[in-house]
Write an enzyme that holds these catalytic residues in place. Structure first.
Site, PDB file in Angstrom:
ATOM      1  N   ASP A 147       0.866  -1.179   0.000  1.00 32.76           N
ATOM      2  CA  ASP A 147       0.000   0.000   0.000  1.00 32.76           C
ATOM      3  C   ASP A 147       0.906   1.234   0.000  1.00 32.76           C
ATOM      4  O   ASP A 147       1.708   1.427   0.921  1.00 32.76           O
ATOM      5  CB  ASP A 147      -0.908  -0.010   1.233  1.00 32.76           C
ATOM      6  N   LYS A 184      -3.963  12.387  -1.551  1.00 35.73           N
ATOM      7  CA  LYS A 184      -2.997  12.877  -0.570  1.00 35.73           C
ATOM      8  C   LYS A 184      -1.904  13.672  -1.282  1.00 35.73           C
ATOM      9  O   LYS A 184      -2.140  14.763  -1.771  1.00 35.73           O
ATOM     10  CB  LYS A 184      -2.429  11.710   0.231  1.00 35.73           C
TER      11      LYS A 184
END
Length: 397
Positions: A184, A210
């Site tokens: 991830d 993000k």
């Protein structure tokens, strides 16, 4: 050499705000508004359904995948964008398990993002009682990689502390034991240099809202190593992962390569915003971003530790082992963060007591860091956080 003054000028940064929360949601790139307007009015508005062909909407998932791939060391044609990160975690773990059919254990750690653990647990429960999600401490991962393990599922950068796993070393150890890897990259992509191809990773997933600044709800991405992409079976056999979606066959035939990991219809407006955000990344080199990130995080740690002895560093001290964020333990961390936000310094809080700050060199500079540290020192030294309004828990922390 990356010109960070030029990249900072590409963002809408509200006056009086020091934004140290790009590790949760990147700010708005200035070009996004025009790109969305063009997509909505000139493409959707004028082309209507023909936009799928004329405006190239159908190719957005793989086109954006290649642009993200440049930042994460992925081979061309090995990344596709779409759906949410949780969906991509499910896809990757399910496909990885099928590559190891005689093993039943998925190994992860308790520093992993909880949603990843939830998705893996739900998947394994649906497969049967013989399957197990085994969660160990981060420092115990290596010793638990054995020939019993089917899949190693890890987040490279810990969402709370920024602690980094050694992707290359753990992937090599996993492969030596016949284990398939799923990484991830939610707190890696756009924050640190990643070399998926060089590490010989099998699967990777990540989000784009993000550090990549794709906006709230921006789609996720999935990587499948080219050596595996024509072998994996997509557990979520979506229409657009079909070899020929518009043949409307009743039987599913997976598309070639990374195309088979597509699931639903591309969110065109979100992808238009992400495309504009990625234009800023065309101005940057990850090595420069990483070097500046280390400078900024080291400066912040030094300033805070010199003025706020009540805050305890939760992040690893070695910058080579830390992502682009810094976290501190503080018993009243939630209230202190609310007081900071009220003063124009936006970070976030992670239970039970972590104040978390993200450092994104594309738009954060030394002056921002020094100002933020000064305001934090004032709040902590003078107990300005000790107000009832700062202790009311909001839905999002």
């Amino acid at each position: 050499m990356t010109d960070f003054k030029a990249t900072k000028a590409m963002f809408e940064l509200p006056e009086g705000i020091l934004y140290l929360d790009g590790n949760s949601l990147g700010p708005l790139p200035k070009a996004v508004d025009a790109r969305l307007h063009q997509t909505a009015t000139q493409e959707w508005g004028q082309m209507l359904i023909t936009g799928w062909n004329k405006a190239g909407w159908m190719g957005l998932p793989t086109g954006l995948g290649d642009r993200i791939g440049r930042l994460i060391g992925a081979e061309e044609g090995s990344v596709v964008v779409g759906d949410t990160l949780s969906i991509k975690v499910y896809q990757a773990v399910a496909s990885a398990l099928e590559l190891n059919p005689n093993r039943k254990v998925v190994l992860s750690d308790n520093g992993n993002f909880p949603s990843d653990l939830y998705m893996a647990d739900g998947l394994l429960r649906s497969l049967g009682a013989e399957y197990e999600l085994r969660v160990v401490a981060p420092e115990e991962v290596a010793e638990n990689i054995t020939e019993e393990i089917a899949v190693l599922m890890l987040t490279e950068v810990d969402y709370r502390t920024g602690r980094m796993h050694d992707m290359k070393a753990l992937t090599e150890l996993a492969h030596a034991n016949g284990v398939v890897t799923v990484w991830d990259l939610a707190h890696s992509a756009g924050a640190i240099p990643v070399d998926l191809a060089g590490c010989n990773a099998d699967f990777a997933v990540g989000c784009t809202y993000k550090y990549l600044n794709g906006g709230p709800g921006a789609p996720a991405f999935i990587y499948v190593a080219p050596r595996l992409s024509d072998r994996v079976r997509p557990a979520l056999s979506g229409w657009l992962g079909h070899e020929a979606p518009f043949a409307f066959d009743l039987d599913y035939r997976p598309g070639s390569g990374i195309e088979r990991m597509r699931v639903g219809t591309p969110p065109v407006l979100q992808m238009a915003a992400l495309s504009a955000a990625m234009d800023v990344w065309d101005m940057a080199e990850m090595a420069d971003v990483r070097a500046k990130s280390i400078e900024l995080t080291e400066l912040f740690i030094a300033k805070v530790e010199a003025t706020c002895p009540g805050l305890i560093l939760a992040s690893t001290r070695d910058p080579a082992q830390r992502g682009s964020q810094v976290s501190f333990h503080f018993a009243e961390g939630y209230a202190a963060m609310q007081a900071l936000i009220a003063r124009g310094v936006i970070g976030d809080f992670r239970a039970p007591d972590i104040m978390r700050f993200g450092f994104t060199p594309l738009y954060v500079d030394e002056n921002d860091v020094e100002q933020a540290a000064e305001i934090l020192a004032d709040i902590i030294t003078n107990n300005l956080w000790d107000q009832p309004e700062y202790k009311i828990r909001q839905r999002v922390t």
